[in-house]
Design a protein around this motif. Structure first.
Motif, PDB file in Angstrom:
ATOM      1  N   LEU A  51     -22.793 -45.031 -24.560  1.00 52.92           N
ATOM      2  CA  LEU A  51     -21.919 -43.955 -23.912  1.00 52.92           C
ATOM      3  C   LEU A  51     -20.548 -44.306 -23.848  1.00 52.92           C
ATOM      4  O   LEU A  51     -19.652 -43.428 -23.521  1.00 52.92           O
ATOM      5  N   GLY A  73     -28.078 -42.973 -23.199  1.00 47.30           N
ATOM      6  CA  GLY A  73     -27.280 -42.392 -21.861  1.00 47.30           C
ATOM      7  C   GLY A  73     -27.612 -40.986 -21.618  1.00 47.30           C
ATOM      8  O   GLY A  73     -28.151 -40.387 -22.806  1.00 47.30           O
ATOM      9  N   VAL A  74     -27.627 -40.584 -20.551  1.00 50.33           N
ATOM     10  CA  VAL A  74     -27.953 -39.210 -20.269  1.00 50.33           C
ATOM     11  C   VAL A  74     -26.551 -38.237 -20.489  1.00 50.33           C
ATOM     12  O   VAL A  74     -26.889 -37.034 -20.959  1.00 50.33           O
ATOM     13  N   GLY A  75     -25.708 -38.732 -19.801  1.00 51.46           N
ATOM     14  CA  GLY A  75     -24.256 -38.099 -20.064  1.00 51.46           C
ATOM     15  C   GLY A  75     -23.852 -38.139 -21.586  1.00 51.46           C
ATOM     16  O   GLY A  75     -24.106 -39.531 -22.177  1.00 51.46           O
ATOM     17  N   LEU A  98     -33.974 -42.223 -16.556  1.00 48.78           N
ATOM     18  CA  LEU A  98     -33.028 -43.112 -15.857  1.00 48.78           C
ATOM     19  C   LEU A  98     -32.663 -42.288 -14.237  1.00 48.78           C
ATOM     20  O   LEU A  98     -31.913 -42.837 -13.443  1.00 48.78           O
ATOM     21  N   ARG A 236     -19.585 -39.237 -13.375  1.00 42.17           N
ATOM     22  CA  ARG A 236     -18.698 -39.800 -14.330  1.00 42.17           C
ATOM     23  C   ARG A 236     -17.052 -39.893 -13.571  1.00 42.17           C
ATOM     24  O   ARG A 236     -16.918 -39.150 -12.757  1.00 42.17           O
ATOM     25  N   HIS A 283     -20.381 -49.424 -13.486  1.00 43.66           N
ATOM     26  CA  HIS A 283     -21.061 -48.496 -13.939  1.00 43.66           C
ATOM     27  C   HIS A 283     -22.641 -49.081 -14.298  1.00 43.66           C
ATOM     28  O   HIS A 283     -23.079 -49.062 -15.303  1.00 43.66           O
ATOM     29  N   MET A 295     -34.677 -46.313 -21.924  1.00 50.61           N
ATOM     30  CA  MET A 295     -33.683 -45.819 -22.390  1.00 50.61           C
ATOM     31  C   MET A 295     -33.623 -46.170 -24.075  1.00 50.61           C
ATOM     32  O   MET A 295     -33.497 -45.253 -24.658  1.00 50.61           O
TER      33      MET A 295
HETATM   34  C1  GLV Z   1     -24.909 -43.345 -17.800  1.00 49.94           C
HETATM   35  O1  GLV Z   1     -24.211 -43.087 -17.309  1.00 49.94           O
HETATM   36  C2  GLV Z   1     -25.784 -42.432 -18.560  1.00 49.94           C
HETATM   37  O2  GLV Z   1     -24.947 -41.423 -18.766  1.00 49.94           O
HETATM   38  O3  GLV Z   1     -26.832 -42.796 -18.814  1.00 49.94           O
END
Ligand code: GLV
Length: 332
Positions: A51, A73-75, A98, A236, A283, A295
């Motif tokens: 990310l 990452g999820v974002g 996550l 974020r 973070h 992940m």
């Molecule tokens: C962490 O910040 C994510 O987006 O996985």
């Protein structure tokens, strides 16, 4: 096929990738420099990126052979998904795995801020625990207070579950309110942003970073918060105007903040580190061994499916690619 992995991953995961593909991987924890990535991506078919990597239009134009982008990452605000779609490149993220870890961290910050855990530890280590007294080093109660969740998605809902254990009243703000039945099941009440900020004792942010959410929490909205309220950000950094937050904290207009993310990571707005009523984490929302391992496996599953020309399980742009008829794996 040739794959670039920009971050250090567990050995067994790389070994699996290696069985079918030619891998070039970052062997260090320090992120690969952009110039290096741009140099190396030219002949790659697959990208497993972090990310912290900016995969913008310039990047995607350079990567002429690229067929799949799997983000760890999820974002995914670091990726220009539209640019990838126009080249027919599927993009994936790592949702769900996550959720619990990130909700745990948000709640850790809520409790730690309220009970001044980090400050207390520092005080004790410095030999400043010299006596017990009824009115010394008081924090605030969490039980029974009002929690404001901004962005009631999967992580937000997992935080609500935790809040149930503390008999909290929960207000939430979303672009669109939930169905009434779901609100009742979760025990949450919709509020517009202003009412939420005016009433909440703890405000926790769980929105993705988009053009709509950038600086959602700015000087004006911070001004709506109560002087005894805390702001928690595990989403974020740019969702909060960090300079405005610093000023608001310095002026004592809110009680404190718990931040896991920053506007210009890994840099912090100067002055933030001097404040005692903020907790600053590097973070680590998803940073448990179990979650980071899940992940990495999920990112690899997505990558391999994409390289086989199949729909990756967590694809963000599959329908758009199909609609455009531009799939990178399709014969041209
Ligand atoms: C962490 O910040 C994510 O987006 O996985």
């Amino acid at each position: 096929m040739k794959i670039l992995v920009t971050g250090r991953l567990p050995e067994e995961i790389l070994a699996l990738l290696h069985r079918e593909h030619e891998i070039e991987a970052n062997e260090k924890d320090r992120p690969m420099k952009r110039e290096k990535i741009l140099e190396r991506i030219v002949d790659k078919d697959g990208l497993l990126c972090m990310l912290t990597d900016t995969v913008d239009r310039t990047f995607i134009e350079k990567a002429q052979r690229l067929k799949m982008i799997a983000n760890l990452g999820v974002g995914f605000n670091n990726i220009d998904v539209d640019a990838a779609t126009s080249r027919g490149i599927p993009v994936s993220n790592t949702p769900d795995v996550l959720t619990e870890a990130t909700a745990d961290l948000a709640f850790t910050l809520i409790l730690s801020l309220a009970r001044r855990v980090v400050e207390g530890d520092k005080r004790t280590r410095e030999g400043r625990f010299q006596f017990w007294a009824p009115l010394v080093f008081l924090g605030r109660e969490v039980t029974g207070k009002t929690l404001g969740i901004i962005g009631l998605g999967k992580i937000g809902k997992a935080v609500v579950k935790r809040a149930g254990g503390f008999d909290m009243r929960v207000l939430y703000h979303n672009r669109r309110p939930l169905e009434q039945a779901e609100e009742e099941t979760l025990g949450v009440e919709y509020a517009d942003l202003r009412r939420l900020l005016k009433q909440a004792d703890f405000v926790s942010l769980h929105v993705p970073l988009t053009d709509r959410t950038r600086h959602l929490i700015d000087r004006e909205s911070l001004g709506w918060m109560k002087p005894e309220a805390f702001l928690i950000n595990t989403s974020r950094g740019p969702v909060v105007d960090e300079k405005a937050l610093l000023d608001t904290l310095k002026q004592g207009k809110i009680a404190g903040a718990g931040l896991d993310v920053y506007e210009e990571e890994p840099s912090l707005t100067p002055g933030l580190v001097d404040l005692e009523n903020v907790i600053l984490l590097p973070h680590v929302g998803s940073a448990t061994l179990e979650t980071r391992t899940r992940m990495a496996w999920l990112a690899v599953d997505n990558l391999l499916a994409g390289l086989r020309g199949e729909k990756p399980p967590n694809c963000l742009n599959w329908e758009d690619i199909i609609e455009k008829g531009s799939h990178s794996c399709a014969p041209h």
